[in-house]
Design a protein around this motif. Structure first.
Motif, mmCIF file in Angstrom:
data_model
loop_
_atom_site.group_PDB
_atom_site.id
_atom_site.type_symbol
_atom_site.label_atom_id
_atom_site.label_comp_id
_atom_site.label_asym_id
_atom_site.label_seq_id
_atom_site.Cartn_x
_atom_site.Cartn_y
_atom_site.Cartn_z
ATOM 1 N N ILE A 158 13.602 -18.791 60.584
ATOM 2 C CA ILE A 158 13.291 -17.636 59.991
ATOM 3 C C ILE A 158 14.562 -16.802 60.307
ATOM 4 O O ILE A 158 14.724 -16.677 61.758
ATOM 5 C CB ILE A 158 11.734 -16.693 59.748
ATOM 6 C CG1 ILE A 158 11.289 -18.004 58.659
ATOM 7 C CG2 ILE A 158 12.331 -15.369 58.883
ATOM 8 C CD1 ILE A 158 9.965 -17.246 58.727
ATOM 9 N N PRO A 159 15.622 -16.181 59.486
ATOM 10 C CA PRO A 159 16.857 -14.708 60.248
ATOM 11 C C PRO A 159 15.713 -14.153 60.389
ATOM 12 O O PRO A 159 15.284 -13.605 58.595
ATOM 13 C CB PRO A 159 17.635 -15.207 58.855
ATOM 14 C CG PRO A 159 17.333 -16.677 58.257
ATOM 15 C CD PRO A 159 16.358 -17.278 58.352
ATOM 16 N N VAL A 160 16.128 -13.386 60.465
ATOM 17 C CA VAL A 160 15.633 -11.423 61.329
ATOM 18 C C VAL A 160 16.600 -11.018 61.299
ATOM 19 O O VAL A 160 17.573 -11.098 61.702
ATOM 20 C CB VAL A 160 14.463 -11.960 62.563
ATOM 21 C CG1 VAL A 160 12.869 -12.701 62.115
ATOM 22 C CG2 VAL A 160 14.877 -12.195 63.803
ATOM 23 N N SER A 161 16.085 -9.640 61.367
ATOM 24 C CA SER A 161 17.163 -8.372 61.768
ATOM 25 C C SER A 161 15.745 -7.016 62.338
ATOM 26 O O SER A 161 14.500 -7.042 61.865
ATOM 27 C CB SER A 161 17.590 -8.054 60.292
ATOM 28 O OG SER A 161 18.166 -6.292 60.968
ATOM 29 N N LEU A 162 16.426 -6.932 63.445
ATOM 30 C CA LEU A 162 15.717 -5.937 64.677
ATOM 31 C C LEU A 162 16.051 -4.742 64.889
ATOM 32 O O LEU A 162 16.603 -4.428 63.744
ATOM 33 C CB LEU A 162 15.481 -7.029 66.055
ATOM 34 C CG LEU A 162 14.997 -8.846 66.073
ATOM 35 C CD1 LEU A 162 14.359 -8.746 67.850
ATOM 36 C CD2 LEU A 162 13.198 -8.420 65.401
ATOM 37 N N GLY A 163 15.679 -3.565 65.568
ATOM 38 C CA GLY A 163 15.858 -2.974 65.714
ATOM 39 C C GLY A 163 16.771 -1.744 65.898
ATOM 40 O O GLY A 163 17.283 -3.175 67.032
ATOM 41 N N ARG A 164 17.358 -1.870 65.218
ATOM 42 C CA ARG A 164 19.274 -1.035 65.754
ATOM 43 C C ARG A 164 19.039 -0.658 67.688
ATOM 44 O O ARG A 164 17.792 -0.259 67.690
ATOM 45 C CB ARG A 164 19.148 0.031 64.671
ATOM 46 C CG ARG A 164 18.389 0.966 65.343
ATOM 47 C CD ARG A 164 19.032 2.442 63.795
ATOM 48 N NE ARG A 164 18.523 2.028 62.472
ATOM 49 C CZ ARG A 164 18.826 2.002 61.323
ATOM 50 N NH1 ARG A 164 19.056 3.888 61.523
ATOM 51 N NH2 ARG A 164 18.585 2.226 60.560
ATOM 52 N N PRO A 165 20.451 -0.662 67.919
ATOM 53 C CA PRO A 165 20.646 -0.274 68.839
ATOM 54 C C PRO A 165 19.989 0.850 69.657
ATOM 55 O O PRO A 165 19.515 1.328 70.263
ATOM 56 C CB PRO A 165 21.884 -0.131 69.455
ATOM 57 C CG PRO A 165 22.646 -1.183 68.278
ATOM 58 C CD PRO A 165 21.832 -1.019 67.133
ATOM 59 N N SER A 166 19.881 1.929 68.487
ATOM 60 C CA SER A 166 19.116 3.818 69.333
ATOM 61 C C SER A 166 17.836 3.211 69.006
ATOM 62 O O SER A 166 16.724 4.307 68.968
ATOM 63 C CB SER A 166 19.608 4.234 68.598
ATOM 64 O OG SER A 166 19.674 4.167 66.190
ATOM 65 N N MET A 167 17.061 1.885 68.329
ATOM 66 C CA MET A 167 15.149 2.071 67.680
ATOM 67 C C MET A 167 15.195 0.513 68.294
ATOM 68 O O MET A 167 15.242 -0.035 67.480
ATOM 69 C CB MET A 167 15.149 2.870 66.821
ATOM 70 C CG MET A 167 15.931 3.556 66.596
ATOM 71 S SD MET A 167 14.878 4.772 64.386
ATOM 72 C CE MET A 167 13.164 4.665 65.057
ATOM 73 N N PRO A 168 15.309 0.064 69.085
ATOM 74 C CA PRO A 168 14.961 -1.471 69.526
ATOM 75 C C PRO A 168 13.223 -1.882 69.372
ATOM 76 O O PRO A 168 12.822 -1.218 70.255
ATOM 77 C CB PRO A 168 15.748 -1.333 70.894
ATOM 78 C CG PRO A 168 15.521 0.169 71.372
ATOM 79 C CD PRO A 168 15.909 0.982 70.908
ATOM 80 N N SER A 169 14.156 -2.904 69.082
ATOM 81 C CA SER A 169 12.173 -3.755 69.212
ATOM 82 C C SER A 169 11.174 -4.377 70.737
ATOM 83 O O SER A 169 12.189 -4.220 71.843
ATOM 84 C CB SER A 169 11.970 -5.160 68.350
ATOM 85 O OG SER A 169 12.477 -4.859 67.144
ATOM 86 N N SER A 170 10.676 -3.848 70.402
ATOM 87 C CA SER A 170 10.049 -4.750 71.856
ATOM 88 C C SER A 170 10.239 -6.014 72.099
ATOM 89 O O SER A 170 9.606 -6.643 71.785
ATOM 90 C CB SER A 170 8.453 -3.509 71.791
ATOM 91 O OG SER A 170 8.585 -2.487 71.333
ATOM 92 N N SER A 171 10.238 -5.994 73.787
ATOM 93 C CA SER A 171 10.118 -7.540 74.252
ATOM 94 C C SER A 171 8.605 -7.357 74.688
ATOM 95 O O SER A 171 8.556 -7.278 75.222
ATOM 96 C CB SER A 171 11.356 -7.456 74.732
ATOM 97 O OG SER A 171 12.230 -8.044 74.913
#
Length: 439
Positions: free
Chosen positions: A281-294
């Motif tokens: 599934i294609p996704v879009s994660l958090g932008r550089p100023s609000m990154p998603s958690s790894s």
């Protein structure tokens, strides 16, 4: 008929024979009696009463160490604690004042016999422990005691999961108390949370904070596992004059073996079922100023429709109120998987969200229909590390670290057992409180 000389020789020969058998101390009358025992009459012992042969005592011994006999105000959580030696079989019988037997069994750790439920308050009981050795002889010990009156200060214990819930393979068993449990009472409380699984899986309790306990298996649950938890807290002393309110149980089952893996570098999510990739599934994660958690999270809650409202955010640029479909929470801090039709053109290419995992409407619905509360989601490649406790992050610690959150020293089992326990860690991170979601 023998002559007098021959009779004397016969008597002397008999005395030598008795001496050889260790019976030289028997007097003349005794010798005569023994010599006369040639007919059908039973043998007669002519020594004193103290000289009679004694019966061999039982090999086994038993002693009850708690509750001590005649003890008053015993907690209703009491178990029968005893010691034995040389016993091949041990039986415990507990009866109330009317003589009715109380059902129970040994605690899985073998430290005591536990009634099936908390004892009645203000009631008298008698416990008898019988040990039998390999000689077949039994020996018993008995104690009588009276339980305390019903306490006025109690601590409730609740489960996050409802009975008969079907959970994802990463879902920990979560129990909360209505009051903080002091460290001195945590091991005793933890010992009374008994987990049974079918099939057997090694697992462990860890203290998330002073009011929350989690139990997770060493590896993800096996699909189809049946879980039964007994909370034996009724009447249990929990510090500062408080006692457990009641016993309770939890029954649940593990659903499909489904795992989600999100790669920030490829902007793709891989759905793995039964160890095989079944969907990308294609996704879009958090932008550089609000990154998603790894890190490895699990789905905490599912809402087919909700509203994300961040109008109280101190940064005006991050304020919005948006209707959201197929939202699945991953963190208390506001990271979700959800439908984002406004970012479809970016999904699979770049990150534009406020930290969430954006997917198309169709993919969001497919995920919503196939996942469960407790389905694991592992995200990798982002510049932000998942904060332990921001969500149910039990799987974001390796087993060797996770076991340190328990109040009972962990010992690796020879074979997997349903109720292992582990080493205390006073620095265990508390759960992060829920804040506004991000889109």
């Amino acid at each position: 008929m023998p002559t007098p000389d021959r009779l004397t020789r016969l008597q002397l020969s008999r005395r030598r024979a008795l001496t050889a058998l260790g019976l030289a101390g028997v007097g003349a009358a005794g010798v005569a009696s023994l010599a006369a025992c040639t007919g059908d009459d039973a043998p007669v012992w002519n020594g004193s009463g103290d000289d009679k042969p004694q019966e061999t005592p039982p090999k086994a011994t038993v002693a009850i160490t708690g509750p001590a006999t005649d003890t008053k105000n015993v907690p209703a959580s009491a178990e029968i604690v005893f010691t034995t030696t040389d016993a091949v079989e041990t039986k415990v019988v507990l009866t109330d004042k009317a003589g009715t037997e109380v059902p129970g069994a040994m605690h899985p750790d073998g430290a005591g016999w536990l009634p099936d439920k908390a004892l009645a308050y203000g009631a008298a009981y008698t416990a008898t422990v019988t040990a039998t050795g390999d000689d077949g002889k039994a020996v018993s010990a008995t104690t009588t005691f009276t339980t305390m009156a019903k306490p006025g200060k109690v601590v409730g214990v609740s489960s996050f999961l409802a009975d008969n819930a079907v959970i994802g393979v990463g879902m920990p068993l979560i129990f909360r108390t209505s009051r903080a449990i002091p460290k001195a009472q945590r091991a005793a409380f933890q010992r009374r949370l008994l987990v049974e699984t079918q099939p057997l899986q090694e697992g462990i309790w860890t203290w998330y904070n002073a009011t929350e306990l989690h139990w997770r298996p060493r590896e993800f649950w096996k699909s189809g596992t049946e879980i039964f938890v007994k909370v034996r807290a009724g009447g249990l002393p929990l510090g500062d004059g408080y006692y457990g309110k009641r016993d309770s149980t939890l029954v649940c089952k593990v659903g499909a073996d489904l795992v989600l893996k999100v790669n920030d570098k490829t902007h793709m999510m891989t759905v793995v079922k039964d160890g095989k990739s079944i969907k990308t599934i294609p996704v879009s994660l958090g932008r550089p100023s609000m990154p998603s958690s790894s890190g490895t999270m699990i789905i905490i809650e599912k809402k087919s429709h909700t509203v994300f409202d961040t109008m109280d955010n101190p940064d005006p640029a991050n304020r919005y109120r948006t209707e959201i479909d197929f939202a699945q929470r991953l963190t208390w801090g506001g990271e979700f998987i959800h439908a984002a039709p406004w970012s479809v053109q970016h999904q699979g290419k770049r990150n534009v969200s406020h930290g969430c995992v954006n997917v198309s409407m169709a993919n969001a619905k497919w995920l919503f229909d196939n996942t469960l509360v407790g389905t694991p989601v592992t995200t990798g490649g982002t510049p932000r590390k998942l904060e332990y406790g921001n969500g149910w992050t039990d799987w974001d610690k390796p087993w060797e670290e996770y076991v340190k959150g328990s109040a009972i020293p962990y010992t690796p089992p020879v074979t997997p057992t349903p109720d292992p326990s582990a080493t205390p860690d006073p620095s265990a991170s508390p759960a992060v409180p829920s804040v506004a979601p991000s889109a």
